[in-house]
Write a protein that holds these residues in place. Structure first.
Motif, PDB file in Angstrom:
ATOM      1  N   GLN A  52       4.737 -16.703  -9.429  1.00  0.00           N
ATOM      2  CA  GLN A  52       5.022 -17.490  -8.224  1.00  0.00           C
ATOM      3  C   GLN A  52       4.430 -16.850  -6.977  1.00  0.00           C
ATOM      4  O   GLN A  52       3.915 -17.537  -6.091  1.00  0.00           O
ATOM      5  CB  GLN A  52       6.534 -17.648  -8.047  1.00  0.00           C
ATOM      6  N   GLU A  53       4.490 -15.515  -6.903  1.00  0.00           N
ATOM      7  CA  GLU A  53       4.098 -14.823  -5.683  1.00  0.00           C
ATOM      8  C   GLU A  53       2.741 -14.146  -5.767  1.00  0.00           C
ATOM      9  O   GLU A  53       2.279 -13.549  -4.796  1.00  0.00           O
ATOM     10  CB  GLU A  53       5.180 -13.798  -5.317  1.00  0.00           C
ATOM     11  N   VAL A  59      -1.698 -16.631  -8.119  1.00  0.00           N
ATOM     12  CA  VAL A  59      -0.534 -17.509  -8.007  1.00  0.00           C
ATOM     13  C   VAL A  59      -0.725 -18.737  -8.884  1.00  0.00           C
ATOM     14  O   VAL A  59      -1.781 -19.351  -8.892  1.00  0.00           O
ATOM     15  CB  VAL A  59      -0.336 -17.954  -6.535  1.00  0.00           C
ATOM     16  N   HIS A  61       2.040 -21.749  -9.763  1.00  0.00           N
ATOM     17  CA  HIS A  61       3.405 -22.265  -9.744  1.00  0.00           C
ATOM     18  C   HIS A  61       3.733 -23.035 -11.015  1.00  0.00           C
ATOM     19  O   HIS A  61       4.890 -23.062 -11.441  1.00  0.00           O
ATOM     20  CB  HIS A  61       3.609 -23.149  -8.521  1.00  0.00           C
ATOM     21  N   ALA A  64       4.662 -20.429 -13.495  1.00  0.00           N
ATOM     22  CA  ALA A  64       5.889 -19.748 -13.077  1.00  0.00           C
ATOM     23  C   ALA A  64       7.132 -20.559 -13.432  1.00  0.00           C
ATOM     24  O   ALA A  64       8.186 -20.004 -13.728  1.00  0.00           O
ATOM     25  CB  ALA A  64       5.848 -19.477 -11.574  1.00  0.00           C
ATOM     26  N   ARG A 111      14.618 -20.558  -7.394  1.00  0.00           N
ATOM     27  CA  ARG A 111      13.159 -20.506  -7.398  1.00  0.00           C
ATOM     28  C   ARG A 111      12.558 -21.778  -7.985  1.00  0.00           C
ATOM     29  O   ARG A 111      11.505 -22.239  -7.532  1.00  0.00           O
ATOM     30  CB  ARG A 111      12.680 -19.264  -8.145  1.00  0.00           C
ATOM     31  N   LEU A 115       9.948 -24.267  -6.048  1.00  0.00           N
ATOM     32  CA  LEU A 115       8.693 -24.770  -6.602  1.00  0.00           C
ATOM     33  C   LEU A 115       8.637 -26.289  -6.522  1.00  0.00           C
ATOM     34  O   LEU A 115       7.592 -26.872  -6.203  1.00  0.00           O
ATOM     35  CB  LEU A 115       8.539 -24.312  -8.059  1.00  0.00           C
ATOM     36  N   SER A 118       8.146 -27.387  -2.889  1.00  0.00           N
ATOM     37  CA  SER A 118       6.800 -27.127  -2.383  1.00  0.00           C
ATOM     38  C   SER A 118       5.836 -28.241  -2.767  1.00  0.00           C
ATOM     39  O   SER A 118       4.850 -28.481  -2.088  1.00  0.00           O
ATOM     40  CB  SER A 118       6.273 -25.788  -2.911  1.00  0.00           C
ATOM     41  N   LYS A 119       6.174 -28.960  -3.846  1.00  0.00           N
ATOM     42  CA  LYS A 119       5.313 -30.073  -4.255  1.00  0.00           C
ATOM     43  C   LYS A 119       5.432 -31.243  -3.282  1.00  0.00           C
ATOM     44  O   LYS A 119       4.496 -32.002  -3.084  1.00  0.00           O
ATOM     45  CB  LYS A 119       5.701 -30.548  -5.658  1.00  0.00           C
ATOM     46  N   GLU A 212       8.743 -20.740   1.048  1.00  0.00           N
ATOM     47  CA  GLU A 212       7.443 -21.047   0.455  1.00  0.00           C
ATOM     48  C   GLU A 212       6.437 -21.464   1.524  1.00  0.00           C
ATOM     49  O   GLU A 212       5.247 -21.138   1.440  1.00  0.00           O
ATOM     50  CB  GLU A 212       7.593 -22.143  -0.598  1.00  0.00           C
ATOM     51  N   ASP A 216       2.889 -19.591   2.276  1.00  0.00           N
ATOM     52  CA  ASP A 216       1.630 -20.327   2.186  1.00  0.00           C
ATOM     53  C   ASP A 216       0.856 -20.290   3.497  1.00  0.00           C
ATOM     54  O   ASP A 216      -0.357 -20.059   3.521  1.00  0.00           O
ATOM     55  CB  ASP A 216       1.892 -21.783   1.780  1.00  0.00           C
TER      56      ASP A 216
END
Length: 268
Positions: A52-53, A59, A61, A64, A111, A115, A118-119, A212, A216
């Protein structure tokens, strides 16, 4: 045993999308991935965090999410036991039935949610620049970024303009140097000015700014992800030139930002 050996020979070459053949990926990442094959929930969580990081590996995702999902489940499942090669015997993976539920990991769930969010909060970067829903977060990141880029030493006015706040000196502060802060409201901006001119900036935030997005946007602006402290709370460290920025968070949202390596002008 033939079936298990065949399965193990195949699975040992790839796990969670990672190529485990010698030299195909960093050795420490491959070793961690092999440990996860034994069913270690901690190893699965650690592998997901590194994917993830981007710690020691690009990276990803999508990859992850797989180990995070395995850690987050509390249902009974088959645990896969990795048996390393010995002598003429190949390495293999043996399925072991677990009848008890596995305790769910709050961090893995958080987490996974990050994720997923973040999408929806970040769009495709067709122009090379990220676009986010959280405009307030972007404005805060831009303010911090611009202050760190300023070649001249910073004045009190510079900080007040950057964050659109009025900073007052705390006359009751008995610590080393001088303390300025905004009284009440968000963001809670505090500025420590040491006698040698070094300046430390601290920003307290309500838990509504996604970590996140901070990661980014900082990476996009040229900051380097440096380290993470996990005790007594989680802090991600980013650096650019002489400036260091620490993000304190709960794996999902940011609670505090601290910036080191800034310098105060005599106007303070």
């Amino acid at each position: 045993m033939t079936v298990a050996t065949s399965f193990g020979a195949c699975a040992s070459q790839r796990y969670a999308g990672l190529d485990l053949r010698p030299g195909a990926a960093p050795a420490d990442i491959q070793q961690l991935a092999r440990v996860t094959q034994s069913g270690s929930k901690q190893a699965q969580l650690d592998l997901g965090i590194r994917l993830q990081e981007g710690r020691g590996i690009p990276v990803d995702h999508g990859k992850a999410a797989r180990p995070f999902a395995r850690v987050a489940t509390d249902s009974a499942e088959n645990r896969m036991l990795f048996v390393p090669a010995a002598g003429s015997l190949r390495s293999t993976i043996l399925p072991i039935r677990q009848g008890t539920k596995i305790t769910r990991s709050a961090e893995a769930r958080a987490r996974l949610q990050t994720l997923e969010s973040s999408k929806t909060t970040s769009q495709e970067r067709s122009s090379g620049a990220p676009t986010f829903i959280h405009a307030k977060t972007s404005a805060m990141i831009e303010a911090v970024d611009q202050l760190s880029r300023q070649r001249e030493k910073l004045s009190l006015h510079d900080l007040q303009v950057a964050f659109q706040v009025k900073l007052e000196r705390d006359e009751k502060y008995q610590g080393y140097g001088q303390l300025y802060h905004k009284r009440g409201g968000e963001p809670g901006v505090s500025v420590f000015v040491l006698p040698n001119g070094d300046l430390r900036l601290s920003i307290e935030l309500n838990a509504d700014q996604p970590v996140e997005q901070w990661r980014d946007e900082l990476l996009h602006k040229g900051w380097r992800s440096f380290d993470q402290i996990r005790h007594p709370f989680i802090q991600d460290t980013f650096r650019r030139n002489e400036t260091e920025l620490r993000i304190e968070h709960n794996t999902s949202t940011v609670s505090n930002i601290t910036v080191f390596g800034l310098h105060a002008s005599q106007a303070f």
